[in-house]
Scaffold this motif. Structure first.
Motif, mmCIF file in Angstrom:
data_model
loop_
_atom_site.group_PDB
_atom_site.id
_atom_site.type_symbol
_atom_site.label_atom_id
_atom_site.label_comp_id
_atom_site.label_asym_id
_atom_site.label_seq_id
_atom_site.Cartn_x
_atom_site.Cartn_y
_atom_site.Cartn_z
ATOM 1 N N LEU A 88 0.919 -1.309 -0.014
ATOM 2 C CA LEU A 88 0.113 0.012 0.007
ATOM 3 C C LEU A 88 0.836 1.287 0.073
ATOM 4 C CD1 LEU A 88 -3.004 -0.747 2.602
ATOM 5 C CD2 LEU A 88 -2.945 -0.664 -0.065
ATOM 6 N N GLY A 89 2.167 1.151 -0.212
ATOM 7 C CA GLY A 89 2.942 2.321 0.133
ATOM 8 C C GLY A 89 3.060 3.038 1.442
ATOM 9 N N PRO A 90 3.550 4.373 1.285
ATOM 10 C CA PRO A 90 3.698 5.228 2.456
ATOM 11 C C PRO A 90 2.376 5.175 3.316
ATOM 12 C CG PRO A 90 4.747 6.375 0.922
ATOM 13 C CD PRO A 90 4.159 5.118 0.176
ATOM 14 N N PHE A 91 1.031 5.176 2.571
ATOM 15 C CA PHE A 91 -0.067 5.119 3.422
ATOM 16 C C PHE A 91 -0.595 3.990 4.114
ATOM 17 C CE2 PHE A 91 -4.554 3.760 2.936
ATOM 18 C CZ PHE A 91 -5.300 4.812 3.663
ATOM 19 N N GLY A 92 0.169 2.729 3.503
ATOM 20 C CA GLY A 92 -0.200 1.504 4.486
ATOM 21 C C GLY A 92 0.819 1.533 5.557
ATOM 22 N N TYR A 93 2.055 1.933 5.356
ATOM 23 C CA TYR A 93 2.722 2.245 6.472
ATOM 24 C C TYR A 93 2.153 2.919 7.819
ATOM 25 C CZ TYR A 93 6.993 3.327 9.216
ATOM 26 O OH TYR A 93 8.139 3.283 10.280
ATOM 27 N N TRP A 94 1.683 4.093 7.594
ATOM 28 C CA TRP A 94 1.039 5.223 8.306
ATOM 29 C C TRP A 94 -0.190 4.502 9.119
ATOM 30 C CZ3 TRP A 94 2.913 8.852 11.115
ATOM 31 C CH2 TRP A 94 4.179 9.442 10.709
ATOM 32 N N LEU A 95 -0.778 3.861 8.027
ATOM 33 C CA LEU A 95 -2.454 3.356 8.459
ATOM 34 C C LEU A 95 -1.951 2.448 9.509
ATOM 35 C CD1 LEU A 95 -4.997 3.712 7.557
ATOM 36 C CD2 LEU A 95 -5.047 1.546 6.054
ATOM 37 N N VAL A 96 -0.938 1.360 9.450
ATOM 38 C CA VAL A 96 -0.571 0.372 10.529
ATOM 39 C C VAL A 96 -0.067 1.114 11.846
ATOM 40 C CG1 VAL A 96 0.964 -1.462 11.231
ATOM 41 C CG2 VAL A 96 -0.107 -1.532 8.807
ATOM 42 N N LEU A 97 0.644 2.157 11.819
ATOM 43 C CA LEU A 97 1.174 2.947 12.795
ATOM 44 C C LEU A 97 -0.089 3.405 13.456
ATOM 45 C CD1 LEU A 97 4.193 4.962 11.746
ATOM 46 C CD2 LEU A 97 4.188 2.675 13.007
ATOM 47 N N VAL A 98 -1.141 4.012 12.890
ATOM 48 C CA VAL A 98 -2.545 4.709 13.664
ATOM 49 C C VAL A 98 -3.040 3.370 14.392
ATOM 50 C CG1 VAL A 98 -4.625 5.571 13.118
ATOM 51 C CG2 VAL A 98 -2.302 6.642 12.227
ATOM 52 N N ALA A 99 -3.181 2.214 13.314
ATOM 53 C CA ALA A 99 -3.718 1.189 13.910
ATOM 54 C C ALA A 99 -3.182 0.464 15.188
ATOM 55 C CB ALA A 99 -3.881 -0.098 12.835
ATOM 56 N N ALA A 100 -1.899 0.483 15.242
ATOM 57 C CA ALA A 100 -0.941 -0.106 16.212
ATOM 58 C C ALA A 100 -1.216 1.008 17.635
ATOM 59 C CB ALA A 100 0.274 -0.141 16.057
ATOM 60 N N VAL A 101 -1.223 2.051 17.457
ATOM 61 C CA VAL A 101 -1.269 3.239 18.679
ATOM 62 C C VAL A 101 -2.747 2.850 19.190
ATOM 63 C CG1 VAL A 101 -1.667 5.518 19.176
ATOM 64 C CG2 VAL A 101 0.422 4.919 17.722
ATOM 65 N N LEU A 102 -3.824 2.910 18.348
ATOM 66 C CA LEU A 102 -5.338 2.576 18.792
ATOM 67 C C LEU A 102 -5.476 1.353 19.322
ATOM 68 C CD1 LEU A 102 -7.435 4.123 15.619
ATOM 69 C CD2 LEU A 102 -6.985 5.343 17.914
ATOM 70 N N SER A 103 -4.775 0.396 18.886
ATOM 71 C CA SER A 103 -4.920 -0.900 19.434
ATOM 72 C C SER A 103 -4.112 -0.876 20.896
ATOM 73 C CB SER A 103 -4.243 -1.823 18.421
ATOM 74 O OG SER A 103 -5.046 -2.073 17.276
ATOM 75 N N MET A 104 -3.310 -0.734 20.826
ATOM 76 C CA MET A 104 -2.358 -0.641 22.316
ATOM 77 C C MET A 104 -3.127 0.284 23.355
ATOM 78 S SD MET A 104 -0.076 -2.606 21.847
ATOM 79 C CE MET A 104 0.865 -3.769 20.442
ATOM 80 N N PHE A 105 -3.711 1.305 22.911
ATOM 81 C CA PHE A 105 -4.347 2.166 24.024
ATOM 82 C C PHE A 105 -5.477 1.327 24.334
ATOM 83 C CE2 PHE A 105 -7.129 5.445 25.240
ATOM 84 C CZ PHE A 105 -6.542 6.201 26.180
ATOM 85 N N SER A 106 -6.347 1.082 23.600
ATOM 86 C CA SER A 106 -7.640 0.394 23.951
ATOM 87 C C SER A 106 -7.554 -0.783 24.910
ATOM 88 C CB SER A 106 -8.433 0.229 22.798
ATOM 89 O OG SER A 106 -7.891 -0.790 22.141
ATOM 90 N N ALA A 107 -6.612 -1.591 24.288
ATOM 91 C CA ALA A 107 -6.261 -2.994 25.202
ATOM 92 C C ALA A 107 -5.514 -2.413 26.594
ATOM 93 C CB ALA A 107 -5.011 -3.588 24.432
#
Length: 335
Positions: A207-226
């Motif tokens: 997905l290019g740079p968009f995919g990279y940043w998308l995962v970073l956002v998902a990781a931050v959200l996932s870790m915080f909610s968990a």
């Protein structure tokens, strides 16, 4: 009584260890985002952003801020965070499926070889480490006293949460393994190069740079909610145990305008902070949390058999399907 006492202590401690894991994970991905933004505006990021001291400092600070927030509200407010995660993961999966469809079946199958790179024993070892990914559904029972019609809604919520997790994880892992690597490179080799950022690097591949940043956002959200969910649930477990006098009675007290178990939250958060300081890295935290949760679920299978045999209600409020095969096989598998 003995079983409830044992499970209560182990689940409480397991949730605290899991909270420490997610605090470290949130700090790691948060610092990665900060480093990327720094590079975009100021050039090379400073070395202190990557230091262990900074990582653990941010993790402890996050626990402290979240603790203050949880003492001011009577319920966990992670609905919008969870919705955001589902949207992000859905985008990653749809983009990955499109990428898989644009490559030949031979390329896809070659990317999955060898399927068991470390053999059968390696599969069991991997399951032991990644069991923490499935953890979370058990926290629903910790707040059963605040759920309407718990005998029906708690089991339904547990099964539904597991189903949603599997619907997301299985396609995502398939996509990461098939289109997230360079030609001739296996997912194992990519994981060895960058174990923490493997998902982000793989998403960038298709997905290019968009995919990279998308995962970073998902990781931050996932870790915080968990992190939020584990501290919330662990504090409620502590309060319930205090009411049963298996923890000091003051932990059961409610305080403040929202009537929250302030002391139970403070003690739980303090222990999580101490554990994350003691653990050397994310891998150690994940292994410790997975180990303890495997023990708790083995105990839960055993308690399920005891409840079925000793229930004063006929039928019991919840009946395990395919009894006694499920608790016996499940308990032995966890052990």
């Amino acid at each position: 009584v003995e079983a409830a006492f044992t499970v209560g202590w182990v689940v409480w401690f397991a949730s605290i260890v899991a909270a420490a894991l997610y605090a470290i994970g949130f700090a790691y991905f948060g610092l990665v985002v900060a480093g990327e933004i720094w590079q975009g505006f100021q050039g090379e990021a400073p070395s202190w952003l990557e230091s262990t001291l900074t990582l653990k400092g941010v993790a402890v600070a996050t626990i402290a801020l979240l603790t203050i927030a949880l003492t001011q509200q009577s319920e966990s407010s992670g609905k919008w965070v969870n919705l955001g995660k589902v949207v992000v993961f859905g985008t990653l999966i749809l983009g990955g499926l499109w990428a898989v469809g644009n490559q030949s079946l031979q390329v896809t199958s070659e990317a999955l070889r060898p399927f068991f790179s470390a053999g059968t024993l390696g599969l069991f070892q991997a399951m032991g480490y990644t069991f923490i990914a499935m953890q979370g559904f058990d926290l629903i029972a910790a707040v059963g006293g605040e759920v309407r019609d718990p005998s029906k809604n708690v089991p339904r919520a547990m099964v539904l949460s597991l189903a949603i997790a599997l619907v997301i994880y299985i396609p995502l892992l398939f996509i990461i393994a098939t289109v997230g690597t360079h030609s001739g490179e296996s997912i194992g080799e990519l994981a060895a190069k960058d174990p923490e950022g493997i998902i982000a690097v793989a998403a960038q591949q298709y997905l290019g740079p968009f995919g990279y940043w998308l995962v970073l956002v998902a990781a931050v959200l996932s870790m915080f909610s968990a992190l939020q969910a584990n501290i919330f649930a662990a504090s409620r477990i502590a309060r319930t145990m205090a009411r049963d006098r298996t923890l000091p009675t003051p932990l059961s007290a409610l305080a403040g305008p929202r009537r929250t178990p302030v002391l139970a939250i403070l003690v739980t958060s303090f222990l999580a902070a101490m554990i994350l300081i003691a653990l050397p890295d994310v891998a150690a935290a994940g292994a410790a949390a997975s180990l303890i949760f495997l023990i708790t679920f083995a105990l839960a299978h055993w308690v399920g058999i005891l409840v079925r045999q000793r229930s004063v209600r006929n039928p019991p409020p919840f009946r395990v399907p395919l009894y006694p095969a499920v608790p016996i096989i499940g308990g032995l598998a966890c052990l």
